[in-house]
Write a protein that holds these residues in place. Structure first.
Motif, PDB file in Angstrom:
ATOM      1  N   PHE A   1      16.101  -3.083  -7.136  1.00 54.17           N
ATOM      2  CA  PHE A   1      14.822  -2.454  -6.822  1.00 54.17           C
ATOM      3  C   PHE A   1      14.686  -2.303  -5.317  1.00 54.17           C
ATOM      4  CE2 PHE A   1      10.219  -3.052  -5.790  1.00 54.17           C
ATOM      5  CZ  PHE A   1       9.789  -1.809  -6.243  1.00 54.17           C
ATOM      6  N   THR A   2      14.285  -1.096  -4.892  1.00 53.92           N
ATOM      7  CA  THR A   2      14.012  -0.813  -3.484  1.00 53.92           C
ATOM      8  C   THR A   2      12.533  -0.507  -3.335  1.00 53.92           C
ATOM      9  OG1 THR A   2      16.232   0.110  -3.194  1.00 53.92           O
ATOM     10  CG2 THR A   2      14.599   0.614  -1.502  1.00 53.92           C
ATOM     11  N   ASP A   3      11.832  -1.327  -2.580  1.00 50.85           N
ATOM     12  CA  ASP A   3      10.390  -1.178  -2.385  1.00 50.85           C
ATOM     13  C   ASP A   3      10.132  -0.397  -1.101  1.00 50.85           C
ATOM     14  OD1 ASP A   3       7.676  -1.381  -2.143  1.00 50.85           O
ATOM     15  OD2 ASP A   3       7.571  -3.530  -2.564  1.00 50.85           O
ATOM     16  N   ARG A   4       9.612   0.810  -1.258  1.00 53.21           N
ATOM     17  CA  ARG A   4       9.275   1.643  -0.098  1.00 53.21           C
ATOM     18  C   ARG A   4       7.761   1.820   0.030  1.00 53.21           C
ATOM     19  NH1 ARG A   4      14.006   4.503  -2.264  1.00 53.21           N
ATOM     20  NH2 ARG A   4      15.776   4.131  -0.857  1.00 53.21           N
ATOM     21  N   GLU A   5       7.026   0.936  -0.637  1.00 51.63           N
ATOM     22  CA  GLU A   5       5.567   0.923  -0.583  1.00 51.63           C
ATOM     23  C   GLU A   5       4.989   2.273  -1.001  1.00 51.63           C
ATOM     24  OE1 GLU A   5       4.306  -0.505   3.208  1.00 51.63           O
ATOM     25  OE2 GLU A   5       5.187  -2.485   2.921  1.00 51.63           O
ATOM     26  N   SER A   6       5.530   2.816  -2.070  1.00 48.36           N
ATOM     27  CA  SER A   6       5.116   4.115  -2.588  1.00 48.36           C
ATOM     28  C   SER A   6       4.308   3.925  -3.865  1.00 48.36           C
ATOM     29  CB  SER A   6       6.353   4.975  -2.873  1.00 48.36           C
ATOM     30  OG  SER A   6       6.000   6.160  -3.559  1.00 48.36           O
ATOM     31  N   LYS A   7       3.525   4.942  -4.222  1.00 44.46           N
ATOM     32  CA  LYS A   7       2.791   4.942  -5.489  1.00 44.46           C
ATOM     33  C   LYS A   7       3.549   5.718  -6.568  1.00 44.46           C
ATOM     34  CE  LYS A   7      -0.445   3.182  -6.160  1.00 44.46           C
ATOM     35  NZ  LYS A   7      -0.648   1.780  -6.604  1.00 44.46           N
ATOM     36  N   GLU A   8       4.781   6.145  -6.257  1.00 41.03           N
ATOM     37  CA  GLU A   8       5.649   6.756  -7.246  1.00 41.03           C
ATOM     38  C   GLU A   8       6.928   5.935  -7.354  1.00 41.03           C
ATOM     39  OE1 GLU A   8       6.373  10.909  -6.774  1.00 41.03           O
ATOM     40  OE2 GLU A   8       4.261  11.401  -6.431  1.00 41.03           O
ATOM     41  N   LEU A   9       7.450   5.853  -8.569  1.00 41.58           N
ATOM     42  CA  LEU A   9       8.668   5.073  -8.837  1.00 41.58           C
ATOM     43  C   LEU A   9       9.730   5.985  -9.427  1.00 41.58           C
ATOM     44  CD1 LEU A   9      10.195   2.333  -9.167  1.00 41.58           C
ATOM     45  CD2 LEU A   9       9.179   2.218 -11.472  1.00 41.58           C
ATOM     46  N   ILE A  10      10.932   5.921  -8.875  1.00 38.05           N
ATOM     47  CA  ILE A  10      12.107   6.571  -9.450  1.00 38.05           C
ATOM     48  C   ILE A  10      12.871   5.525 -10.253  1.00 38.05           C
ATOM     49  CG2 ILE A  10      14.281   7.757  -8.967  1.00 38.05           C
ATOM     50  CD1 ILE A  10      13.026   8.552  -6.229  1.00 38.05           C
ATOM     51  N   VAL A  11      13.167   5.847 -11.514  1.00 40.49           N
ATOM     52  CA  VAL A  11      13.993   4.977 -12.353  1.00 40.49           C
ATOM     53  C   VAL A  11      15.279   5.724 -12.678  1.00 40.49           C
ATOM     54  CG1 VAL A  11      14.188   3.697 -14.510  1.00 40.49           C
ATOM     55  CG2 VAL A  11      11.977   3.848 -13.351  1.00 40.49           C
ATOM     56  N   THR A  12      16.433   5.167 -12.332  1.00 41.98           N
ATOM     57  CA  THR A  12      17.720   5.746 -12.699  1.00 41.98           C
ATOM     58  C   THR A  12      18.391   4.837 -13.723  1.00 41.98           C
ATOM     59  OG1 THR A  12      19.134   4.661 -11.043  1.00 41.98           O
ATOM     60  CG2 THR A  12      17.918   6.619 -10.337  1.00 41.98           C
ATOM     61  N   ILE A  13      19.003   5.467 -14.735  1.00 49.58           N
ATOM     62  CA  ILE A  13      19.701   4.715 -15.782  1.00 49.58           C
ATOM     63  C   ILE A  13      21.090   5.321 -15.922  1.00 49.58           C
ATOM     64  CG2 ILE A  13      19.661   3.945 -18.180  1.00 49.58           C
ATOM     65  CD1 ILE A  13      16.648   4.415 -18.177  1.00 49.58           C
ATOM     66  N   SER A  14      22.100   4.585 -15.472  1.00 47.26           N
ATOM     67  CA  SER A  14      23.479   5.083 -15.427  1.00 47.26           C
ATOM     68  C   SER A  14      24.287   4.456 -16.551  1.00 47.26           C
ATOM     69  CB  SER A  14      24.115   4.750 -14.073  1.00 47.26           C
ATOM     70  OG  SER A  14      23.396   5.345 -13.003  1.00 47.26           O
ATOM     71  N   ILE A  15      24.502   5.234 -17.622  1.00 44.90           N
ATOM     72  CA  ILE A  15      25.274   4.765 -18.768  1.00 44.90           C
ATOM     73  C   ILE A  15      26.534   5.608 -18.943  1.00 44.90           C
ATOM     74  CG2 ILE A  15      25.259   4.294 -21.239  1.00 44.90           C
ATOM     75  CD1 ILE A  15      23.256   2.596 -19.665  1.00 44.90           C
ATOM     76  N   SER A  16      26.384   6.913 -19.055  1.00 47.14           N
ATOM     77  CA  SER A  16      27.529   7.806 -19.238  1.00 47.14           C
ATOM     78  C   SER A  16      28.201   8.170 -17.920  1.00 47.14           C
ATOM     79  CB  SER A  16      27.090   9.094 -19.955  1.00 47.14           C
ATOM     80  OG  SER A  16      26.602   8.799 -21.241  1.00 47.14           O
ATOM     81  N   ASP A  17      27.448   8.140 -16.839  1.00 47.74           N
ATOM     82  CA  ASP A  17      27.975   8.441 -15.507  1.00 47.74           C
ATOM     83  C   ASP A  17      27.075   7.747 -14.490  1.00 47.74           C
ATOM     84  OD1 ASP A  17      29.644   9.520 -13.602  1.00 47.74           O
ATOM     85  OD2 ASP A  17      28.628  11.449 -13.519  1.00 47.74           O
TER      86      ASP A  17
ATOM     87  N   ILE B   1      24.604   7.571 -11.481  1.00 43.91           N
ATOM     88  CA  ILE B   1      23.625   8.346 -10.723  1.00 43.91           C
ATOM     89  C   ILE B   1      23.640   7.813  -9.296  1.00 43.91           C
ATOM     90  CG2 ILE B   1      21.203   9.027 -10.528  1.00 43.91           C
ATOM     91  CD1 ILE B   1      20.977   8.381 -13.548  1.00 43.91           C
ATOM     92  N   THR B   2      23.989   8.646  -8.367  1.00 48.02           N
ATOM     93  CA  THR B   2      24.171   8.212  -6.992  1.00 48.02           C
ATOM     94  C   THR B   2      22.899   8.362  -6.173  1.00 48.02           C
ATOM     95  OG1 THR B   2      24.851  10.380  -6.178  1.00 48.02           O
ATOM     96  CG2 THR B   2      26.567   8.983  -7.154  1.00 48.02           C
ATOM     97  N   ASP B   3      22.867   7.705  -5.035  1.00 45.50           N
ATOM     98  CA  ASP B   3      21.757   7.883  -4.104  1.00 45.50           C
ATOM     99  C   ASP B   3      21.666   9.336  -3.645  1.00 45.50           C
ATOM    100  OD1 ASP B   3      20.958   5.261  -4.243  1.00 45.50           O
ATOM    101  OD2 ASP B   3      22.072   4.634  -2.461  1.00 45.50           O
TER     102      ASP B   3
END
Length: 220
Positions: free
Chosen positions: A85-101, A103-105
């Motif tokens: 988890f990266t906390d950037r003090e935002s009110k939006e959250l990005i969730v990445t789920i890498s199973i088949s490939d 997901i890069t930054d």
């Protein structure tokens, strides 16, 4: 966007037919054979989350058949999921789920920038054949559900972005995990491996209110 909205409308029509049959007392369980773009499967899973128990099947391309539970424990490859988890003090959250490939930054920053909080779930050696059976699906689903809900309780996000690379059956279960009472809207992004821009935003899954016995559907 028009194609995605049509897909959501098709999901809604299917869902209404499904509920009508359940309310007539014809069925008390359901089976889902999942083949569709992943964003639409996540949306369908959200619609189905409050109805009868589901059994979700996935297609085993090598064996040429639909599967649910593994026949024995030796068939279950260990996934070894980890998260960060990266906390950037935002009110939006990005969730990445890498199973088949993976997901890069770079994938994330290309479409969403670097100003939002980010929660990443990844298994060991992501690959299209790594997750197939019910037991594996439940492991990742529970991982996703527990951790994202904990973050939502703590941070109270206004919007969650979901970037998912994985199988169809897990997409259904991720949609079923979206908590009506706790989650904000969810913006779903489509993964295309061969595109230069590998992720594209498709639509938002809005919260809806549904009363199954009166068949009242207010929002989707």
């Amino acid at each position: 966007m028009e194609g995605w909205e049509q897909g959501k409308a098709d999901n809604l029509r299917l869902f209404k037919q499904y509920v009508e049959r359940i309310n007539r007392g014809k069925y008390d369980v359901a089976k889902v054979y999942a083949i569709s773009p992943r964003p639409l499967l996540i949306h369908l899973g959200k619609l189905l989350s409050g109805t009868v128990p589901l059994t979700v099947y996935q297609y085993d391309r090598e064996a040429g058949l639909w599967v649910n539970k593994a026949l024995n424990a030796s068939m279950l490859e260990e996934l070894m999921p980890t998260s960060s988890f990266t906390d950037r003090e935002s009110k939006e959250l990005i969730v990445t789920i890498s199973i088949s490939d993976t997901i890069t930054d770079e994938d994330v920053h290309t479409i969403l920038g670097g100003e939002r909080d980010q929660y990443d779930i990844i298994i060991k050696n992501p690959h299209v054949k790594r997750l197939l059976y019910f037991e594996q699906v439940q492991q990742i689903k529970n991982f996703f559900n527990d951790e994202v809900e904990a973050l939502q309780r703590q941070k109270r996000y206004n919007l969650i972005h979901l970037l998912y690379s994985g199988p169809a059956g897990l997409a259904i279960e991720l949609g079923r995990s979206i908590n009506q009472n706790m989650w904000p809207e969810v913006a779903v992004h489509e993964f295309k491996y061969r595109e230069i821009l590998r992720y594209q935003r498709t639509f938002k899954i809005q919260l809806f209110i549904f009363q199954s016995r009166s068949q009242s559907l207010f929002r989707v």
